[in-house]
Write a protein that holds these residues in place. Structure first.
Motif, short mmCIF file in Angstrom:
data_model
loop_
_atom_site.label_atom_id
_atom_site.label_comp_id
_atom_site.label_asym_id
_atom_site.label_seq_id
_atom_site.Cartn_x
_atom_site.Cartn_y
_atom_site.Cartn_z
N GLN A 38 -28.18 -81.89 -30.60
CA GLN A 38 -27.03 -81.81 -31.49
C GLN A 38 -25.74 -81.82 -30.68
O GLN A 38 -25.74 -81.59 -29.47
CB GLN A 38 -27.12 -80.55 -32.36
CG GLN A 38 -27.15 -79.25 -31.57
CD GLN A 38 -27.51 -78.06 -32.44
OE1 GLN A 38 -28.50 -78.09 -33.18
NE2 GLN A 38 -26.72 -76.99 -32.36
N ALA A 39 -24.64 -82.10 -31.37
CA ALA A 39 -23.31 -82.10 -30.76
C ALA A 39 -22.31 -81.65 -31.81
O ALA A 39 -22.57 -81.72 -33.01
CB ALA A 39 -22.95 -83.50 -30.25
N THR A 40 -21.15 -81.17 -31.35
CA THR A 40 -20.17 -80.62 -32.28
C THR A 40 -18.95 -81.52 -32.48
O THR A 40 -18.05 -81.16 -33.24
CB THR A 40 -19.70 -79.23 -31.81
OG1 THR A 40 -19.20 -79.32 -30.47
CG2 THR A 40 -20.84 -78.23 -31.85
N ASP A 41 -18.90 -82.66 -31.81
CA ASP A 41 -17.85 -83.64 -32.06
C ASP A 41 -18.27 -84.99 -31.48
O ASP A 41 -19.31 -85.11 -30.82
CB ASP A 41 -16.50 -83.20 -31.48
CG ASP A 41 -16.52 -83.00 -29.97
OD1 ASP A 41 -17.00 -83.90 -29.25
OD2 ASP A 41 -16.05 -81.95 -29.50
N GLY A 42 -17.46 -86.02 -31.73
CA GLY A 42 -17.81 -87.36 -31.31
C GLY A 42 -17.91 -87.53 -29.81
O GLY A 42 -18.80 -88.23 -29.31
N LEU A 43 -17.01 -86.89 -29.07
CA LEU A 43 -17.03 -87.02 -27.61
C LEU A 43 -18.32 -86.45 -27.02
O LEU A 43 -18.94 -87.07 -26.14
CB LEU A 43 -15.81 -86.32 -27.00
CG LEU A 43 -14.46 -86.99 -27.22
CD1 LEU A 43 -13.33 -86.13 -26.64
CD2 LEU A 43 -14.43 -88.39 -26.60
N GLU A 44 -18.71 -85.28 -27.50
CA GLU A 44 -19.95 -84.67 -27.01
C GLU A 44 -21.15 -85.53 -27.41
O GLU A 44 -22.09 -85.69 -26.63
CB GLU A 44 -20.10 -83.26 -27.58
CG GLU A 44 -21.32 -82.53 -27.02
CD GLU A 44 -21.53 -81.15 -27.62
OE1 GLU A 44 -22.48 -80.47 -27.21
OE2 GLU A 44 -20.74 -80.75 -28.50
#
Length: 213
Positions: A38-44
């Motif tokens: 999982q990631a918390t924004d587009g960059l991550e």
């Protein structure tokens, strides 16, 4: 890929941790779906996708640092085989149109059932398009449809277009119509050429306007 034969690897992207954990817990109970990260924004998400190698990205639209629209555009450029499924609280025509234009394969709202969420994941993993009913109604409401005019398509092309608009891929269409996949692909190219349309969202709107759905 065929979801009936292999596990679908899913990566979740949302800036709300409670949403991420809740969806992950629901999906991890489903046979044939593996939440690989999982990631918390587009960059991550762009950083993690290289190592996680998911089949499907299920992603929110409104996020800090890089939103879902920009992230989808970059995913399409860098990883054209990666399937992006948008999971959003926004029932917004502009969001839906832009995301489908930039390569998203599906759009569902956060109030859908877990069964529909799983169905959407498997549908886009197989290469078809999935737009939930509420998002479809948003896309075509407000009197923006036109009166049907004499069709430019043959009856066979109309039959294929109606199935494309419903989210079927070429193999599924070939099975339904009892024709080979190559013939379906040829018809699809002819349809795009005749109508001067390129995206699934444009084809779906044309099918809706012509009352083919």
């Amino acid at each position: 890929m065929s979801t009936s034969e292999s596990v679908v690897k899913v990566m979740l992207v949302d800036d709300h941790i409670l949403v991420l954990e809740g969806i992950r817990a629901r999906l991890e109970q489903e046979k044939g779906i593996d939440v690989v990260g999982q990631a918390t924004d587009g960059l991550e998400a762009l950083e993690r996708v290289k190592d996680l190698k998911p089949d499907v990205i299920m992603m929110d639209v409104s996020m800090p640092n890089m939103n879902g629209i920009e992230t989808t555009k970059i995913f399409q450029e860098r990883y054209p085989d990666l399937k992006v499924l948008i999971l959003s609280m926004h029932d917004n025509r502009e969001y839906i149109s832009q995301l489908m234009f930039h390569g998203a394969k599906g759009y569902i709202l956060k109030d859908v059932s877990v069964e529909e969420m799983v169905s959407a994941i498997r549908t886009v993993a197989d290469g078809a398009t999935y737009i939930c009913r509420a998002a479809t109604e948003t896309l075509f409401r407000h009197g923006e449809t036109m009166e049907p005019v004499e069709s430019k398509l043959t009856p066979r092309e109309e039959a294929i277009l109606s199935r494309v608009a419903k989210g079927l891929n070429s193999k599924a269409i070939s099975n339904e119509l009892n024709i080979c996949v190559r013939t379906v692909e040829t018809h699809r190219q002819n349809i795009k050429s005749k109508l001067d349309l390129n995206t699934t969202a444009e084809l779906t709107k044309y099918a809706y306007d012509q009352q083919l759905l």
